[in-house]
Design an enzyme around this catalytic site. Sequence first.
Site, PDB file in Angstrom:
ATOM      1  N   VAL A 222      -6.551   4.529   8.543  1.00 42.29           N
ATOM      2  CA  VAL A 222      -7.485   5.493   7.954  1.00 42.29           C
ATOM      3  C   VAL A 222      -8.002   6.422   9.051  1.00 42.29           C
ATOM      4  O   VAL A 222      -8.254   7.603   8.810  1.00 42.29           O
ATOM      5  CB  VAL A 222      -8.639   4.756   7.236  1.00 42.29           C
ATOM      6  CG1 VAL A 222      -9.659   5.732   6.701  1.00 42.29           C
ATOM      7  CG2 VAL A 222      -8.097   3.895   6.105  1.00 42.29           C
ATOM      8  N   GLU A 223      -8.128   5.916  10.274  1.00 40.30           N
ATOM      9  CA  GLU A 223      -8.567   6.739  11.398  1.00 40.30           C
ATOM     10  C   GLU A 223      -7.615   7.909  11.636  1.00 40.30           C
ATOM     11  O   GLU A 223      -8.055   9.025  11.934  1.00 40.30           O
ATOM     12  CB  GLU A 223      -8.672   5.882  12.667  1.00 40.30           C
ATOM     13  CG  GLU A 223      -9.797   4.880  12.648  1.00 40.30           C
ATOM     14  CD  GLU A 223      -9.463   3.550  11.949  1.00 40.30           C
ATOM     15  OE1 GLU A 223     -10.256   2.604  12.078  1.00 40.30           O
ATOM     16  OE2 GLU A 223      -8.406   3.452  11.265  1.00 40.30           O
TER      17      GLU A 223
ATOM     18  N   TYR B 160     -14.369  26.752  -0.012  1.00 37.77           N
ATOM     19  CA  TYR B 160     -14.299  25.299  -0.214  1.00 37.77           C
ATOM     20  C   TYR B 160     -13.272  24.883  -1.247  1.00 37.77           C
ATOM     21  O   TYR B 160     -12.783  23.768  -1.215  1.00 37.77           O
ATOM     22  CB  TYR B 160     -15.679  24.694  -0.516  1.00 37.77           C
ATOM     23  CG  TYR B 160     -16.487  25.408  -1.561  1.00 37.77           C
ATOM     24  CD1 TYR B 160     -16.242  25.228  -2.912  1.00 37.77           C
ATOM     25  CD2 TYR B 160     -17.520  26.257  -1.185  1.00 37.77           C
ATOM     26  CE1 TYR B 160     -16.989  25.878  -3.862  1.00 37.77           C
ATOM     27  CE2 TYR B 160     -18.285  26.913  -2.139  1.00 37.77           C
ATOM     28  CZ  TYR B 160     -18.017  26.722  -3.475  1.00 37.77           C
ATOM     29  OH  TYR B 160     -18.764  27.364  -4.423  1.00 37.77           O
TER      30      TYR B 160
ATOM     31  N   LYS C 203     -11.869   4.119   1.406  1.00 34.90           N
ATOM     32  CA  LYS C 203     -10.705   3.390   0.887  1.00 34.90           C
ATOM     33  C   LYS C 203     -11.244   2.239   0.021  1.00 34.90           C
ATOM     34  O   LYS C 203     -11.269   1.084   0.435  1.00 34.90           O
ATOM     35  CB  LYS C 203      -9.860   2.877   2.054  1.00 34.90           C
ATOM     36  CG  LYS C 203      -8.518   2.323   1.655  1.00 34.90           C
ATOM     37  CD  LYS C 203      -7.709   1.955   2.900  1.00 34.90           C
ATOM     38  CE  LYS C 203      -6.363   1.392   2.513  1.00 34.90           C
ATOM     39  NZ  LYS C 203      -5.581   0.985   3.702  1.00 34.90           N
TER      40      LYS C 203
ATOM     41  N   GLU D 188       0.835  -1.205   0.000  1.00 38.63           N
ATOM     42  CA  GLU D 188       0.000   0.000   0.000  1.00 38.63           C
ATOM     43  C   GLU D 188       0.869   1.254   0.000  1.00 38.63           C
ATOM     44  O   GLU D 188       0.531   2.255  -0.630  1.00 38.63           O
ATOM     45  CB  GLU D 188      -0.915   0.024   1.227  1.00 38.63           C
ATOM     46  CG  GLU D 188      -1.957  -1.069   1.230  1.00 38.63           C
ATOM     47  CD  GLU D 188      -2.795  -1.017   2.489  1.00 38.63           C
ATOM     48  OE1 GLU D 188      -3.971  -0.626   2.368  1.00 38.63           O
ATOM     49  OE2 GLU D 188      -2.280  -1.364   3.573  1.00 38.63           O
TER      50      GLU D 188
END
Length: 121
Positions: A74-75, A55, A100, A23
């Site tokens: 990912v957290e 934005y 993901k 990854e």
Amino acid sequence: MTLDRVSVTGLRARGRHGVFQAERDLGQEFVVDATLFLDTRAAASGDDLTQTVHYGELSEALVKVVEGDPVNLVETLAQRLADVCLDNDLVREVEISVHKPAAPIPLPFDDVIVTIRRSRA
């Protein structure tokens, strides 16, 4: 007081996050949804961009985080994204979802999503 929402959804960027070396080496696409909670009345009444969240600039900052230093979880990525949103003093609360879709799961699946909600202390 009820807060207004400004959202950017489906923001795509390539990152090298994950616990597996492949990854990190190959990278993969991550998709970010960000919903910011703030009071937009001053911006609306004065038609003033400085009284709300830009934005476009926010999107660029979020992509830099995804494309930046790799993390295992990912957290952790979601927390870093939330921190960027909360850097704007107008933002009272933020909800971040990190998708993901190419996670290394050896089974058929549509998506992996981590969603966090953070507010000012």
